[in-house]
Design an enzyme around this catalytic site. Sequence first.
Site, PDB file in Angstrom:
ATOM      1  N   SER A 118       0.831  -1.211   0.000  1.00  0.00           N
ATOM      2  CA  SER A 118       0.000   0.000   0.000  1.00  0.00           C
ATOM      3  C   SER A 118       0.856   1.247   0.000  1.00  0.00           C
ATOM      4  CB  SER A 118      -0.852   0.062   1.270  1.00  0.00           C
ATOM      5  OG  SER A 118      -1.721  -1.004   1.339  1.00  0.00           O
ATOM      6  N   HIS A 139      -2.453  -3.522  -6.540  1.00  0.00           N
ATOM      7  CA  HIS A 139      -2.952  -3.119  -5.218  1.00  0.00           C
ATOM      8  C   HIS A 139      -4.448  -3.376  -5.086  1.00  0.00           C
ATOM      9  CE1 HIS A 139      -3.724   0.196  -2.067  1.00  0.00           C
ATOM     10  NE2 HIS A 139      -3.272  -0.863  -1.455  1.00  0.00           N
ATOM     11  N   GLU A 151      -5.664  -1.166  -8.185  1.00  0.00           N
ATOM     12  CA  GLU A 151      -4.742  -0.189  -8.769  1.00  0.00           C
ATOM     13  C   GLU A 151      -3.540  -0.956  -9.330  1.00  0.00           C
ATOM     14  OE1 GLU A 151      -5.425   3.768  -5.943  1.00  0.00           O
ATOM     15  OE2 GLU A 151      -4.013   2.264  -5.255  1.00  0.00           O
ATOM     16  N   ASN A 189      -5.156   6.247  -1.724  1.00  0.00           N
ATOM     17  CA  ASN A 189      -4.586   6.649  -0.431  1.00  0.00           C
ATOM     18  C   ASN A 189      -3.969   8.033  -0.450  1.00  0.00           C
ATOM     19  OD1 ASN A 189      -5.398   4.517   1.152  1.00  0.00           O
ATOM     20  ND2 ASN A 189      -3.615   3.272   0.651  1.00  0.00           N
TER      21      ASN A 189
HETATM   22  N1  LIG Z   1      -4.792  -4.882   5.211  1.00  0.00           N
HETATM   23  C1  LIG Z   1      -5.169  -4.044   4.265  1.00  0.00           C
HETATM   24  O1  LIG Z   1      -6.221  -3.386   4.344  1.00  0.00           O
HETATM   25  C2  LIG Z   1      -4.322  -3.883   3.032  1.00  0.00           C
HETATM   26  C3  LIG Z   1      -4.915  -3.329   1.870  1.00  0.00           C
HETATM   27  C4  LIG Z   1      -4.151  -3.242   0.695  1.00  0.00           C
HETATM   28  C5  LIG Z   1      -2.823  -3.644   0.720  1.00  0.00           C
HETATM   29  N2  LIG Z   1      -2.257  -4.150   1.866  1.00  0.00           N
HETATM   30  C6  LIG Z   1      -0.857  -4.598   1.793  1.00  0.00           C
HETATM   31  O2  LIG Z   1      -0.853  -6.012   1.677  1.00  0.00           O
HETATM   32  C7  LIG Z   1       0.289  -6.559   2.347  1.00  0.00           C
HETATM   33  C8  LIG Z   1      -0.163  -7.566   3.383  1.00  0.00           C
HETATM   34  O3  LIG Z   1      -1.026  -6.953   4.311  1.00  0.00           O
HETATM   35  P1  LIG Z   1      -2.034  -7.791   5.235  1.00  0.00           P
HETATM   36  O4  LIG Z   1      -2.905  -6.806   5.914  1.00  0.00           O
HETATM   37  O5  LIG Z   1      -2.639  -8.911   4.453  1.00  0.00           O
HETATM   38  O6  LIG Z   1      -0.994  -8.398   6.302  1.00  0.00           O
HETATM   39  P2  LIG Z   1      -1.207  -9.605   7.321  1.00  0.00           P
HETATM   40  O7  LIG Z   1      -0.376  -9.298   8.495  1.00  0.00           O
HETATM   41  O8  LIG Z   1      -2.651  -9.923   7.510  1.00  0.00           O
HETATM   42  O9  LIG Z   1      -0.555 -10.851   6.534  1.00  0.00           O
HETATM   43  C9  LIG Z   1       0.797 -10.941   6.209  1.00  0.00           C
HETATM   44  C10 LIG Z   1       1.174 -12.416   6.111  1.00  0.00           C
HETATM   45  O10 LIG Z   1       2.493 -12.508   5.577  1.00  0.00           O
HETATM   46  C11 LIG Z   1       3.161 -13.570   6.245  1.00  0.00           C
HETATM   47  N3  LIG Z   1       4.607 -13.338   6.092  1.00  0.00           N
HETATM   48  C12 LIG Z   1       5.344 -12.369   6.679  1.00  0.00           C
HETATM   49  N4  LIG Z   1       6.630 -12.452   6.261  1.00  0.00           N
HETATM   50  C13 LIG Z   1       6.683 -13.508   5.385  1.00  0.00           C
HETATM   51  C14 LIG Z   1       7.702 -14.074   4.592  1.00  0.00           C
HETATM   52  N5  LIG Z   1       8.952 -13.596   4.634  1.00  0.00           N
HETATM   53  N6  LIG Z   1       7.396 -15.119   3.782  1.00  0.00           N
HETATM   54  C15 LIG Z   1       6.144 -15.601   3.743  1.00  0.00           C
HETATM   55  N7  LIG Z   1       5.117 -15.110   4.486  1.00  0.00           N
HETATM   56  C16 LIG Z   1       5.385 -14.054   5.266  1.00  0.00           C
HETATM   57  C17 LIG Z   1       2.653 -13.508   7.665  1.00  0.00           C
HETATM   58  O11 LIG Z   1       2.823 -14.775   8.313  1.00  0.00           O
HETATM   59  C18 LIG Z   1       1.194 -13.121   7.465  1.00  0.00           C
HETATM   60  O12 LIG Z   1       0.361 -14.270   7.394  1.00  0.00           O
HETATM   61  C19 LIG Z   1       1.073  -5.370   2.890  1.00  0.00           C
HETATM   62  O13 LIG Z   1       2.058  -5.028   1.960  1.00  0.00           O
HETATM   63  C20 LIG Z   1       0.003  -4.283   2.994  1.00  0.00           C
HETATM   64  O14 LIG Z   1       0.557  -2.985   2.846  1.00  0.00           O
HETATM   65  C21 LIG Z   1      -2.985  -4.282   3.007  1.00  0.00           C
END
Ligand SMILES: NC(=O)c1ccc[n+]([C@@H]2O[C@H](COP(=O)([O-])OP(=O)(O)OC[C@H]3O[C@@H](n4cnc5c(N)ncnc54)[C@H](O)[C@@H]3O)[C@@H](O)[C@H]2O)c1
Length: 387
Positions: A118, A139, A151, A189
């Site tokens: 993000s 995204h 996006e 954003n």
């Molecule tokens: N949560 C949101 O609303 C949202 C929206 C759009 C984009 N994002 C982006 O998406 C990405 C993930 O966010 P999220 O909210 O799903 O996070 P989250 O914490 O729910 O999930 C992340 C997962 O990645 C795993 N992980 C961490 N390091 C790892 C590695 N080295 N190898 C394999 N697995 C690994 C963790 O175990 C976890 O299950 C981020 O980059 C975030 O910026 C989040």
Amino acid sequence: MSKIIGVIGAGTMGSGIAQVAAQCGHSVFLMDANTEQLDRAKTGVSKSLDKLVEKGKFTSEQKERIEVHMHYVHQLEALSNCDLIIEAIVEKMEVKHTVFSALENIVSSDCILASNTSSLSIASIGSALKKSDRIIGIHFFNPATIMPLVEIIPSVQTSNETTTQVVELIKSWGKTVVICKDTPGFIVNRVARPFYGEALRMYEEGIADFATIDWAMTHFGGFKMGPFTLMDYIGNDVNYAVTESVFQAFYYDPRFKPSFTQKRHSEAGYYGRKTGRGFYDYSENAAILHPNMDETRGKEIFERVLVMLINEAIDAVFMQVASIEDIDLAMTKGVNYPKGLLVWADELGLGWVLDKSNALFEEYGEDRYRPNALLKRMVKSGSKFYS
Ligand SMILES: NC(=O)c1ccc[n+]([C@@H]2O[C@H](COP(=O)([O-])OP(=O)(O)OC[C@H]3O[C@@H](n4cnc5c(N)ncnc54)[C@H](O)[C@@H]3O)[C@@H](O)[C@H]2O)c1
């Protein structure tokens, strides 16, 4: 032949993205370093599919077929045959770099490598790759299974072929695709910041309380939720972190300055609905806050936020972050705005927007309120965004 899709990170975003791809008939490999998280993702996807079966979107047989397409793996090596891999792990550049450079030794040379980040720069993520013309930002919005907007962010390294293939694929998943430049906050954003920031600013100035500002935005603007209700939904910790990161990434441009009120709420653990208290109290016997429904003040509040939002959308056009149509699509499909901000600007009249903007700039003398140069030029030439 249907493409094989890899998703890294089985958290909130990764499991949703994997489900979307599997629903579209792809064989999907969902990888997470944490095996318990993989189990949780598997249960979550199954429950989510059950709901879709209940709603009549899929039959039980289709659900089974989708589940057969989903492979839950905990080694990166299992992604070796993928055509596209979307990374959705923790938002830390060092960790993403480690994962992407390891991936490159595993996948074929034409596998597209994407990040769902993000807030991080796609160019920087791509710098971990030797063949960096295959890096791209994809995204999704939360929840990925429901939100229509995606996006697509090509970086300075991305080849046109990579972008074309990704746009085609994500459209085939039924998503609304917008293309934007690799700049902080991408479209949504960035352009949405004043919805929160200007509301917080007016609260801090004592112009109105949370309930009154929320009422003004829903009543006059037709927004589904007011800014404080929405921040409580998103979480003040998450929303504050995004604001701070956009502010820093824009070299501390005062337009994006975070608010002490939100910082303090976040520091106090008043995150919002998830902690039972944010700007509002969600406990059972909490007093309900009633807005002051003074029409004149309400209209002023709404117009001030709207003018700031429009100014931000115009800046995104001016800086060629995305096309006029894509900026409007992003705000209506990504954050459910009642209208595209540039359509709205045309309807109100750009001269009116400039007058309002100039009045704020004159009153405050702060750079935060400066009207955009493109707005001034368009008023001068009498042009509109849509003919
Ligand atoms: N949560 C949101 O609303 C949202 C929206 C759009 C984009 N994002 C982006 O998406 C990405 C993930 O966010 P999220 O909210 O799903 O996070 P989250 O914490 O729910 O999930 C992340 C997962 O990645 C795993 N992980 C961490 N390091 C790892 C590695 N080295 N190898 C394999 N697995 C690994 C963790 O175990 C976890 O299950 C981020 O980059 C975030 O910026 C989040």
